[in-house]
Write a protein that holds these residues in place. Structure first.
Motif, PDB file in Angstrom:
ATOM      1  N   ARG A  19       2.170  74.433 -82.885  1.00  0.00           N
ATOM      2  CA  ARG A  19       2.386  75.882 -82.939  1.00  0.00           C
ATOM      3  C   ARG A  19       1.470  76.544 -83.967  1.00  0.00           C
ATOM      4  O   ARG A  19       1.123  77.706 -83.839  1.00  0.00           O
ATOM      5  CB  ARG A  19       3.833  76.175 -83.296  1.00  0.00           C
ATOM      6  N   SER A  52       6.957  68.915 -74.448  1.00  0.00           N
ATOM      7  CA  SER A  52       6.760  70.296 -74.906  1.00  0.00           C
ATOM      8  C   SER A  52       6.798  71.287 -73.748  1.00  0.00           C
ATOM      9  O   SER A  52       6.902  72.487 -73.963  1.00  0.00           O
ATOM     10  CB  SER A  52       5.437  70.423 -75.634  1.00  0.00           C
ATOM     11  N   HIS A  53       6.729  70.763 -72.536  1.00  0.00           N
ATOM     12  CA  HIS A  53       6.783  71.664 -71.385  1.00  0.00           C
ATOM     13  C   HIS A  53       8.111  72.404 -71.333  1.00  0.00           C
ATOM     14  O   HIS A  53       8.204  73.512 -70.822  1.00  0.00           O
ATOM     15  CB  HIS A  53       6.575  70.876 -70.079  1.00  0.00           C
ATOM     16  N   LYS A  54       9.133  71.751 -71.881  1.00  0.00           N
ATOM     17  CA  LYS A  54      10.449  72.394 -71.934  1.00  0.00           C
ATOM     18  C   LYS A  54      10.446  73.524 -72.958  1.00  0.00           C
ATOM     19  O   LYS A  54      11.075  74.547 -72.776  1.00  0.00           O
ATOM     20  CB  LYS A  54      11.513  71.369 -72.326  1.00  0.00           C
ATOM     21  N   GLU A  55       9.732  73.286 -74.028  1.00  0.00           N
ATOM     22  CA  GLU A  55       9.700  74.273 -75.103  1.00  0.00           C
ATOM     23  C   GLU A  55       8.779  75.433 -74.736  1.00  0.00           C
ATOM     24  O   GLU A  55       7.976  75.341 -73.819  1.00  0.00           O
ATOM     25  CB  GLU A  55       9.180  73.609 -76.384  1.00  0.00           C
ATOM     26  N   GLU A  56       8.859  76.502 -75.539  1.00  0.00           N
ATOM     27  CA  GLU A  56       7.977  77.633 -75.320  1.00  0.00           C
ATOM     28  C   GLU A  56       7.233  77.932 -76.606  1.00  0.00           C
ATOM     29  O   GLU A  56       7.688  77.623 -77.695  1.00  0.00           O
ATOM     30  CB  GLU A  56       8.801  78.850 -74.904  1.00  0.00           C
ATOM     31  N   GLY A  57       6.068  78.507 -76.453  1.00  0.00           N
ATOM     32  CA  GLY A  57       5.250  78.782 -77.624  1.00  0.00           C
ATOM     33  C   GLY A  57       4.531  77.560 -78.117  1.00  0.00           C
ATOM     34  O   GLY A  57       4.108  77.500 -79.259  1.00  0.00           O
ATOM     35  N   ILE A  58       4.381  76.572 -77.269  1.00  0.00           N
ATOM     36  CA  ILE A  58       3.635  75.368 -77.639  1.00  0.00           C
ATOM     37  C   ILE A  58       2.287  75.386 -76.929  1.00  0.00           C
ATOM     38  O   ILE A  58       2.200  75.052 -75.760  1.00  0.00           O
ATOM     39  CB  ILE A  58       4.392  74.090 -77.225  1.00  0.00           C
ATOM     40  N   PRO A  59       1.243  75.771 -77.649  1.00  0.00           N
ATOM     41  CA  PRO A  59      -0.092  75.812 -77.038  1.00  0.00           C
ATOM     42  C   PRO A  59      -0.658  74.405 -76.856  1.00  0.00           C
ATOM     43  O   PRO A  59      -1.578  73.992 -77.565  1.00  0.00           O
ATOM     44  CB  PRO A  59      -0.910  76.630 -78.032  1.00  0.00           C
ATOM     45  N   ARG A  85      -7.741  78.520 -70.421  1.00  0.00           N
ATOM     46  CA  ARG A  85      -7.215  79.166 -71.617  1.00  0.00           C
ATOM     47  C   ARG A  85      -8.122  78.955 -72.804  1.00  0.00           C
ATOM     48  O   ARG A  85      -8.348  79.855 -73.608  1.00  0.00           O
ATOM     49  CB  ARG A  85      -5.833  78.603 -71.939  1.00  0.00           C
TER      50      ARG A  85
END
Length: 114
Positions: A19, A52-59, A85
């Motif tokens: 993050r 991390s696909h479950k999480e958000e805001g993880i570039p 991106r």
DNA sequence: GTCTTGACGTTTA
DNA sequence: CTAAACGCCAAGA
């Protein structure tokens, strides 16, 4: 500290570091692992990213392998989203590989430090 | 319970 | 120079 707690902490730290990656920069799995004190557990970083696909805001697109190769692009949807991106953030990507890696590389041990 | 696989990296042959 | 082995450890079959 219990062992299971330490494992959870490792994953949590991975998310946290990812993050913190600035825009237009990239880092490697090994760099993160090393920063967390597990230089030989770079695979776990990759596994953490998978979760991390479950999480958000993880570039996750800002995390590449040691060669600057977008090894995890296949896990994106669509797979081209990753380099797309990166390019959008000003990073030059050719043939699924980050160019000028030395310039855009962001090492938590150096930049983040303490 | 085991066996395999995997977004990696270093070391050895 | 390239190729293979090893370490590392979490999930899924």
């Amino acid at each position: 500290m219990k062992l299971s707690e330490k494992n959870r902490d490792f994953f949590h730290n991975v998310f946290d570091v990812v993050r913190l990656i600035p825009e237009g920069r990239v880092t490697s799995y090994g760099a993160i692992a090393k920063y967390l004190g597990a230089p030989r557990s770079s695979r776990m970083v990759g596994w953490a990213m998978n979760a991390s696909h479950k999480e958000e805001g993880i570039p996750a697109h800002r995390v590449v392998n040691r060669n600057g190769l977008l090894s995890g692009r296949h896990h994106f949807n669509p797979p081209e989203a990753m380099e797309q991106r990166l390019v959008a953030e000003g990073i030059d990507v050719k043939e699924h590989q980050v160019q000028s890696l030395k310039t855009v590389f962001w090492d938590p041990s150096e930049e983040l430090k303490l």
